[in-house]
Design a protein around this motif. Structure first.
Motif, PDB file in Angstrom:
ATOM      1  N   LEU A 172       0.818  -1.208   0.000  1.00 44.98           N
ATOM      2  CA  LEU A 172       0.000   0.000   0.000  1.00 44.98           C
ATOM      3  C   LEU A 172       0.856   1.265   0.000  1.00 44.98           C
ATOM      4  CD1 LEU A 172      -2.835  -1.188   2.392  1.00 44.98           C
ATOM      5  CD2 LEU A 172      -3.003  -0.778  -0.079  1.00 44.98           C
TER       6      LEU A 172
ATOM      7  N   ILE B 226       1.874   1.597  -3.569  1.00 44.38           N
ATOM      8  CA  ILE B 226       0.758   2.107  -4.377  1.00 44.38           C
ATOM      9  C   ILE B 226       0.592   3.606  -4.139  1.00 44.38           C
ATOM     10  CG2 ILE B 226      -1.759   2.076  -4.630  1.00 44.38           C
ATOM     11  CD1 ILE B 226      -1.605  -0.987  -4.179  1.00 44.38           C
ATOM     12  N   GLY B 227       0.678   4.023  -2.877  1.00 50.84           N
ATOM     13  CA  GLY B 227       0.559   5.445  -2.560  1.00 50.84           C
ATOM     14  C   GLY B 227       1.664   6.272  -3.199  1.00 50.84           C
TER      15      GLY B 227
ATOM     16  N   ALA C 268       1.025   6.355  -7.024  1.00 45.20           N
ATOM     17  CA  ALA C 268      -0.130   7.207  -7.327  1.00 45.20           C
ATOM     18  C   ALA C 268       0.194   8.678  -7.070  1.00 45.20           C
ATOM     19  CB  ALA C 268      -1.339   6.769  -6.506  1.00 45.20           C
TER      20      ALA C 268
ATOM     21  N   SER D 270       0.378  11.327  -9.979  1.00 48.24           N
ATOM     22  CA  SER D 270      -0.556  12.440  -9.885  1.00 48.24           C
ATOM     23  C   SER D 270       0.169  13.775 -10.008  1.00 48.24           C
ATOM     24  CB  SER D 270      -1.308  12.361  -8.555  1.00 48.24           C
ATOM     25  OG  SER D 270      -2.142  13.467  -8.389  1.00 48.24           O
TER      26      SER D 270
ATOM     27  N   GLY E 105      -5.020  11.441  -7.767  1.00 48.46           N
ATOM     28  CA  GLY E 105      -4.462  10.218  -7.200  1.00 48.46           C
ATOM     29  C   GLY E 105      -5.364   9.003  -7.335  1.00 48.46           C
TER      30      GLY E 105
ATOM     31  N   SER F 291      -4.612   5.179  -8.053  1.00 50.81           N
ATOM     32  CA  SER F 291      -4.661   4.270  -6.900  1.00 50.81           C
ATOM     33  C   SER F 291      -5.759   3.225  -7.014  1.00 50.81           C
ATOM     34  CB  SER F 291      -4.802   5.054  -5.590  1.00 50.81           C
ATOM     35  OG  SER F 291      -6.031   5.738  -5.537  1.00 50.81           O
TER      36      SER F 291
ATOM     37  N   MET G 279      -4.909  -0.677  -6.814  1.00 51.48           N
ATOM     38  CA  MET G 279      -5.453  -1.478  -5.717  1.00 51.48           C
ATOM     39  C   MET G 279      -6.276  -2.651  -6.241  1.00 51.48           C
ATOM     40  SD  MET G 279      -6.448   1.239  -2.720  1.00 51.48           S
ATOM     41  CE  MET G 279      -6.936  -0.076  -1.602  1.00 51.48           C
TER      42      MET G 279
ATOM     43  N   ALA H 268     -11.249  -0.091  -2.717  1.00 50.17           N
ATOM     44  CA  ALA H 268     -10.381   0.825  -3.464  1.00 50.17           C
ATOM     45  C   ALA H 268     -11.032   2.196  -3.626  1.00 50.17           C
ATOM     46  CB  ALA H 268     -10.038   0.233  -4.829  1.00 50.17           C
TER      47      ALA H 268
ATOM     48  N   SER I  64      -9.758   5.637  -1.973  1.00 49.98           N
ATOM     49  CA  SER I  64      -9.419   6.732  -2.888  1.00 49.98           C
ATOM     50  C   SER I  64     -10.083   8.042  -2.487  1.00 49.98           C
ATOM     51  CB  SER I  64      -9.794   6.369  -4.326  1.00 49.98           C
ATOM     52  OG  SER I  64     -11.199   6.472  -4.518  1.00 49.98           O
TER      53      SER I  64
ATOM     54  N   ILE J 284      -7.810   9.517   0.047  1.00 48.97           N
ATOM     55  CA  ILE J 284      -6.615   9.985  -0.651  1.00 48.97           C
ATOM     56  C   ILE J 284      -6.900  11.307  -1.355  1.00 48.97           C
ATOM     57  CG2 ILE J 284      -5.084   9.499  -2.610  1.00 48.97           C
ATOM     58  CD1 ILE J 284      -5.362   6.515  -1.866  1.00 48.97           C
TER      59      ILE J 284
END
Length: 146
Positions: free
Chosen positions: A33, A36-37, A40, A44, A51, A55, A59, A69, A73, A76
């Motif tokens: 994770l 992924i962050g 993203a 972005s 994002g 993301s 995910m 997800a 999001s 996020i």
């Protein structure tokens, strides 16, 4: 391209239940994770797309349910919007009139979308997310090539 692949993967998974990657290894899943962050966030900042555009597909590709997800999001998006706003206040300008108008309708849309996402069958939601990923990815790809 990753968005298109996530859409295809989501549609191909069919009715099978997806398991989040490393679900039995919380430490590895947290690292996933974080990755992924980071991807993203970097994507972005580099491209200007939100994002969640990156993301959610990442995910879903990692086995998280579309509903999870999408929920993640939204959180996020709050953090990304706040940091983007601060950056634009410092280095640019903001049209607060346009922002206010968009905010009113976006909040209404979020409430309506969240309500629908929780009452619609998960398999239908998964198909919708898959198709949306393919369409959005194709539009981004077309804009890049053209």
């Amino acid at each position: 391209m990753i968005i298109i692949l996530a859409g295809i993967y989501t549609l191909r998974a069919g009715r099978a239940e997806m398991q989040a990657a490393w679900g039995s290894h919380p430490h590895r899943q947290r690292l996933l994770l974080v990755g992924i962050g980071a991807v993203a966030g970097f994507g972005s900042g580099l491209t200007g797309v939100g994002g969640p555009v990156l993301s959610v597909p990442l995910m879903v590709l990692s086995g998280f349910s579309p509903l999870t997800a999408i929920g993640v999001s939204q959180v996020i998006q709050i953090v990304g919007a706040a940091s983007g706003t601060l950056g634009n206040l410092r280095y640019g300008s903001i049209d607060f009139g346009a922002a206010g108008l968009i905010i009113v309708f976006e909040i209404g849309g979020v409430f309506l979308g969240a309500h629908i996402a929780h009452i619609v069958d998960t398999h239908i939601l998964k198909k919708f997310v898959g198709i949306l990923c393919i369409i959005v990815g194709a539009v981004f790809l077309f804009r890049t090539i053209a």
